[in-house]
Each structure stands twice: as C-alpha cells, then as structure tokens.
Design a protein around this motif. Structure first.
Motif, PDB file in Angstrom:
ATOM      1  N   ARG A  91      -5.090  -8.351  25.168  1.00 37.97           N
ATOM      2  CA  ARG A  91      -4.973  -8.730  23.758  1.00 37.97           C
ATOM      3  C   ARG A  91      -6.356  -8.575  23.136  1.00 37.97           C
ATOM      4  O   ARG A  91      -7.374  -8.752  23.817  1.00 37.97           O
ATOM      5  CB  ARG A  91      -4.441 -10.150  23.614  1.00 37.97           C
ATOM      6  N   TYR A  92      -6.410  -8.291  21.843  1.00 33.94           N
ATOM      7  CA  TYR A  92      -7.658  -7.855  21.217  1.00 33.94           C
ATOM      8  C   TYR A  92      -8.071  -8.788  20.087  1.00 33.94           C
ATOM      9  O   TYR A  92      -7.244  -9.259  19.306  1.00 33.94           O
ATOM     10  CB  TYR A  92      -7.524  -6.423  20.703  1.00 33.94           C
ATOM     11  N   ARG A  93      -9.393  -9.065  20.020  1.00 35.55           N
ATOM     12  CA  ARG A  93     -10.018  -9.794  18.922  1.00 35.55           C
ATOM     13  C   ARG A  93     -11.277  -9.025  18.540  1.00 35.55           C
ATOM     14  O   ARG A  93     -12.169  -8.847  19.381  1.00 35.55           O
ATOM     15  CB  ARG A  93     -10.400 -11.231  19.332  1.00 35.55           C
ATOM     16  N   GLY A  94     -11.390  -8.580  17.341  1.00 41.69           N
ATOM     17  CA  GLY A  94     -12.501  -7.733  16.939  1.00 41.69           C
ATOM     18  C   GLY A  94     -13.850  -8.430  17.058  1.00 41.69           C
ATOM     19  O   GLY A  94     -14.039  -9.530  16.534  1.00 41.69           O
ATOM     20  N   LEU A  95     -14.794  -7.777  17.760  1.00 45.59           N
ATOM     21  CA  LEU A  95     -16.174  -8.244  17.769  1.00 45.59           C
ATOM     22  C   LEU A  95     -16.842  -7.627  16.545  1.00 45.59           C
ATOM     23  O   LEU A  95     -17.260  -6.469  16.545  1.00 45.59           O
ATOM     24  CB  LEU A  95     -16.885  -7.813  19.054  1.00 45.59           C
ATOM     25  N   LEU A  96     -16.903  -8.406  15.488  1.00 45.74           N
ATOM     26  CA  LEU A  96     -17.361  -7.884  14.205  1.00 45.74           C
ATOM     27  C   LEU A  96     -18.870  -7.730  14.145  1.00 45.74           C
ATOM     28  O   LEU A  96     -19.381  -6.884  13.411  1.00 45.74           O
ATOM     29  CB  LEU A  96     -16.872  -8.806  13.082  1.00 45.74           C
ATOM     30  N   GLN A  97     -19.586  -8.563  14.917  1.00 44.05           N
ATOM     31  CA  GLN A  97     -21.050  -8.515  14.890  1.00 44.05           C
ATOM     32  C   GLN A  97     -21.586  -9.208  16.138  1.00 44.05           C
ATOM     33  O   GLN A  97     -21.145 -10.297  16.490  1.00 44.05           O
ATOM     34  CB  GLN A  97     -21.588  -9.226  13.633  1.00 44.05           C
ATOM     35  N   ALA A  98     -22.561  -8.572  16.795  1.00 46.31           N
ATOM     36  CA  ALA A  98     -23.304  -9.204  17.890  1.00 46.31           C
ATOM     37  C   ALA A  98     -24.713  -8.635  17.848  1.00 46.31           C
ATOM     38  O   ALA A  98     -24.988  -7.577  18.416  1.00 46.31           O
ATOM     39  CB  ALA A  98     -22.634  -8.957  19.233  1.00 46.31           C
ATOM     40  N   ASP A  99     -25.600  -9.322  17.128  1.00 49.53           N
ATOM     41  CA  ASP A  99     -26.962  -8.840  16.920  1.00 49.53           C
ATOM     42  C   ASP A  99     -27.938  -9.684  17.729  1.00 49.53           C
ATOM     43  O   ASP A  99     -27.996 -10.920  17.570  1.00 49.53           O
ATOM     44  CB  ASP A  99     -27.338  -8.917  15.439  1.00 49.53           C
ATOM     45  N   PHE A 100     -28.707  -9.010  18.589  1.00 57.21           N
ATOM     46  CA  PHE A 100     -29.748  -9.676  19.385  1.00 57.21           C
ATOM     47  C   PHE A 100     -31.079  -9.061  18.969  1.00 57.21           C
ATOM     48  O   PHE A 100     -31.335  -7.885  19.234  1.00 57.21           O
ATOM     49  CB  PHE A 100     -29.504  -9.455  20.869  1.00 57.21           C
ATOM     50  N   ARG A 101     -31.929  -9.882  18.318  1.00 53.24           N
ATOM     51  CA  ARG A 101     -33.189  -9.369  17.804  1.00 53.24           C
ATOM     52  C   ARG A 101     -34.341 -10.133  18.441  1.00 53.24           C
ATOM     53  O   ARG A 101     -34.362 -11.370  18.448  1.00 53.24           O
ATOM     54  CB  ARG A 101     -33.231  -9.494  16.282  1.00 53.24           C
ATOM     55  N   ASN A 102     -35.287  -9.376  19.011  1.00 56.44           N
ATOM     56  CA  ASN A 102     -36.486  -9.960  19.620  1.00 56.44           C
ATOM     57  C   ASN A 102     -36.118 -10.983  20.706  1.00 56.44           C
ATOM     58  O   ASN A 102     -36.658 -12.087  20.759  1.00 56.44           O
ATOM     59  CB  ASN A 102     -37.374 -10.612  18.565  1.00 56.44           C
TER      60      ASN A 102
END
Length: 554
Positions: free
Chosen positions: A434-445
């Motif tokens: 089953r699917y759930r959209g990963l809309l954003q995963a930002d890793f900065r510094n």
C-alpha cells in the motif's frame, strides 16, 4: 507362591531411635505387612495381619521396588547428616561489605537487589543465633538469607570455611522531597554481634496512575488489546519541583495542553507513555529556559546507573510519545531515552502545520525507532538521534525536514536496518503493498553515521510520490547500490555531500557528539540551512561555512 528376600532393620532399633512416627517407620510397617502377606499361601492370611484384597495385592506389587528405594534413600540421607562442631568462642565473620548503598529509588517503588556475603574463616561451624533488621517490621528494607525471608531469622548455620549470601532490597514509604533511609542488619552469635549498615536515597514524586482502560477488540484466537490510561486536566503544567512517574498512558485530551517546564524529570513505568489525542497539544520547555546540556528528561523509572542506556524500558502499544492525528507537539531542550519507540507521529492532512517540532534535543537508546512518522509532518533541528534497534528516523510518506541534525547508530545489539529509512509503501500483511506519498524528505547539513555499511534505506514504488534530498551532509551510504534505488550522482537528490568518511565524534559512548579535528564533517555545511539554524545545540554561533551535525566545533 512369590518369594521376596530383603534385609530389614531391627524394629527394636527403630524404637530405640524414637522414629516410630517417622516416614521411614511407617514405610517399614507398610512394607512388612506386604512382605508377610506374600510369604503366605495363596488365599491365606498372615496370623498377624488381615489379608489384603485382590485389588490391594495388585496395587502393592508395583510399589515394592519404589518403597525399597525410598527406604534406602532415607538411610543414605540419615547417614550423611552433618554433625556440627560449633566454635567454643564467637567467630568474626568476614563481610563482603560493611555498608550497603542501594541506588536512588522512587518512594513506594521497589529497588534492585544488593548482596552481602558472610564468610566463616574458621575451622569450626558457626551458629548465628539471630539475623535481624534493626528497625524490625518498621524497616523499609527487607532481606533474605539462605533462601529464608526476614525481618528476623534464628539459628542460621555457617559451616566451617563456608559462606552464606544475604540479599537486601528496599521499598520506601511516601515522604517529602529527597529522603535518606538508614537501617542496619544485625548478625548475632549470642552476645557477640556484627552489623552491616543499609543506606538508600528515595525521591518523592508526582505519581500518575491509570483509572481507565481502553479495550481494542481482536478477532479470536487473539486476545483483546488493553491500554490503561488516565485523562489529564485541560491545562496541566508539570514542573521541576518533584519528578513525575507515569503508569499506563497519560492522555492530553482534545483542546487541552500539557506544558512540561524546564528541568522537569518524567519517568515512565514499563508499558507507559504520553498520548496526545486529536486536538491536544504537548509543549516541552516552551519558554526555552533550559538547554541541550540541562534538558527535560523523559526516561524509564529505574534510576540505577546500570539502566541509563538500556533500551526498551517504557513505551506501550502506541509508543513512548504518541502524537495522534490532529495533535501537536513542540519539544525543546529534552533528552528522551531508553524506551521502545521514542516519538510516534500520526498522519497530517496536506496543508496542515507540523505535528512534531524537535529542537536542541536528544532521542537515544530505543529498541525500535527514535522517531516514527506515518504520513506525518515533522521538523528536526539541532538534534541528536542515536542508538536504536531499527531506525533513528522512519518516514512512511508525509513530510520530513531535518536541519543540522546528527543521526548516529551504534546500537549494541544485532541490527539489519539503516539509521534513516525513507518509504512510500508498506506491506499490509498479506503481501500487498500500500502506498503513501513521501512528499518531502530534506536533510540539510546533517550527519548520518553508524555501524552498518549503508545507513540510509529507501523503499519506494512509482505508484506514489517519493521526494527526498540530502545536501551539505556527511553520509554513510553505499555509492554503488546493486539495485537502482538511488543515484548519488543525481544533483536533484544529493548536493555537496561526502560519503563514507568517519564522523570522528569526541566520545559517542558518553553521548558527546562534538567533532574531533580531522572529521570529514567539518566545514561542509551549506549556508542556506545554517541561516535557518544559526545557533548550534550548545548555543554557539555557527560560522559560514558551518559543520554538519548538531554541534559546531569552534
């Protein structure tokens, strides 16, 4: 005719030994009847005993050998019975310690067990006429010597050159604030005595006990799931005057707020946690008067140093801190540790604000995951997530932002999962995704480090969005994956990252995640994220370019 020849002791001896009422004598009499009956002719009774019935004879025959064996064992044990040779004068026993310090406990909560060994150094046996607690039944301490519980024992023998163990525990009564409890264990040989002093420190606390149970019905043969809980008041403040001890779940109701002040200490019993229900709000150090080094503590209720970094001590069916759909939690200057699942975030509708903001905090030593987000919206800043049995952060769909964070996983047990897991799908238990959209995963510094060859995992399909990006970060990641799960040369996914160089923390075993000189994470941070988080976890102003991770090396 059945012939059975045995040698039996003289019954006059038994009478002289005054054992007529013993088990042996009764066995002897019973066997004697059976023996004499078997020597008579069939159908005739012995002149001294009434003939047993046919059923009784059938019953007796298979018992004969067992009875004989039992009698021989009794004789063997009697022959081995020690004859004590007691010392003519009192003997000074060697004590493994003369003072027992029990670890700090909460009032009304039992302590761990401490042991004392008493050694008899002489060639004589020693009879301890009395072992007792100085305060008797009024003592908060309890003991067990040679398997016998106190508070008072008599005639305990310590054989020559031998020893005994005494085990001591305490459960202190309620009091006010910090309480010091003392007593002594008195070991007597007639008029001669020796003491072992007992000392325990106890804290009084605010106790939060469940008064309701939520039952989640299950289909047979599975048992129903029970969640004990207590509903908190509409606007509660948990201060730092005394620790708070939680049993079951403490629930923040809809439209209610729980404020946890700087310096507060929260301790959770096994299976316990916080539940922020839909419409509720949790705020930890909202005034920002605490710090990373002097945090609010959320941990198990075992206070002994041994338990400090032992995972799995608290967190029930819903995890440690459960943020239900429609709830909010803003946590600053906290250390959340040693549970099963640290923070569990439920789903958030698109366009809704963050349901979790975590700043200048540590989440360490969890048996499953530090932060779990199921289509939630999570923001992490200047935080350290370390040592989890599965994931440091697990994101199934939703949105996740992490600026200047350290993910370091050196969990002491076996682990096959990465520190960071990013997914847009899950198996529903039937083999169907089953699917759930990963809309954003930002890793900065950020720093992503640990004992695995690759500490970032991806699980995705084309049926839903799968958006992620790492920039200005030090990453432990296989650059050449066997499947096309990711491409480290894709500038839309990876920018300015360094791969597979050691982070070189000052002392990860002591939770010191400052960077040593020579670390590959020094000075690789990108300015945009540093502009959003210009002060590091310790309150230091970051230079440009800044280091990756939560703590700047200046």
């Amino acid at each position: 005719m059945l012939f059975w020849i045995e040698i039996w002791p003289d019954p006059h001896f038994l009478r002289r030994a005054n054992v007529q009422n013993s088990l042996f004598y009764r066995l002897y009499s019973f066997r004697k009847q059976a023996f004499e009956f078997d020597l008579t002719e069939k159908g005739k009774a012995s002149p001294n005993f009434a003939a047993p019935s046919h059923k009784l004879r059938a019953l007796l025959k298979p018992l004969k050998n067992l009875l004989s064996l039992a009698i021989l064992l009794v004789f063997a044990l009697a022959a081995c019975r020690p004859e004590y040779r007691f010392a003519p004068e009192p003997v000074g026993l060697v004590r493994s310690q003369d003072t027992v310090f029990l670890d700090t406990v909460f009032a009304t909560v039992g302590s761990s067990t401490r042991s004392i060994r008493l050694v008899n150094p002489s060639s004589y046996d020693v009879n301890l006429s009395r072992i007792s607690l100085g305060r008797g039944s009024e003592s908060p301490f309890r003991f067990n010597a040679n398997g016998q519980p106190g508070p008072e024992l008599e005639n305990v023998v310590v054989a020559a050159g031998d020893s005994i163990w005494i085990f001591v525990e305490t459960t202190t009564p309620r009091g006010d604030g910090e309480m010091l409890w003392e007593d002594s264990l008195r070991i007597e040989q007639g008029s001669f005595s020796q003491n072992v002093y007992l000392v325990a420190l106890a804290w009084d606390a605010h106790f939060h006990y469940p008064n309701r149970v939520l039952t989640i019905r299950q289909e047979p043969p599975f048992a129903d799931l029970l969640i004990p809980y207590v509903m908190l008041g509409p606007n509660e403040v948990w201060g730092s005057d005394k620790p708070h001890v939680v049993y079951g779940y403490a629930v923040v109701d809809s439209a209610a707020t729980l404020d946890i002040s700087a310096g507060a200490r929260l301790h959770f019993h096994s299976g316990s946690g916080l539940w922020i229900s839909s419409g509720g709000t949790l705020r930890v150090d909202a005034a920002n008067t605490g710090s990373y080094e002097n945090p609010v503590l959320l941990q198990g209720d075992r206070l002994e140093p041994f338990y400090r970094d032992i995972p799995g001590q608290w967190g029930g069916l819903l995890g440690g801190i459960f943020i239900q759909r429609g709830a909010r939690a803003e946590i600053q200057n906290a250390w959340i540790r040693n549970g099963t699942l640290g923070i569990r975030c439920d789903s958030v509708a698109e366009g809704e604000p963050f349901n979790l903001i975590l700043r200048r905090s540590r989440v360490t030593d969890f048996s499953r995951a530090a932060v779990y987000s199921g289509h939630g919206r999570v923001r992490l800043e200047n935080s350290v997530l370390a040592n989890s049995g599965l994931y440091q952060v697990y994101a199934l769909g939703g949105r996740l932002e992490a600026d200047h964070c350290t993910f370091a996983n050196n969990f002491p047990g076996a682990r096959s999962t990465p520190s960071v897991g990013l997914f847009n799908r899950y198996d529903d238990g039937t083999g169907t995704f089953r699917y759930r959209g990963l809309l954003q995963a930002d890793f900065r510094n950020c720093i992503v480090d640990g004992g695995q060859e690759s500490e970032i995992g991806f699980g995705h399909g084309s049926q839903a969005a799968f958006n992620y990006r790492f920039e200005g970060s030090l990453l432990k990641l296989d650059r050449f994956p066997s499947t096309a799960a990711y491409d480290v040369n894709d500038p839309a996914r990876f920018g300015g990252c360094i791969f597979n160089s050691p982070a070189l923390f000052e002392s990860a075993s002591e939770y010191d995640y400052r960077l040593k000189l020579g670390s590959a994470a020094l000075g690789i941070g990108w300015p945009e994220a540093t502009g959003v988080v210009p002060i590091d976890a310790l309150g230091q102003v970051r230079p440009i370019p800044a280091d990756a991770g939560a703590i700047e090396t200046l």
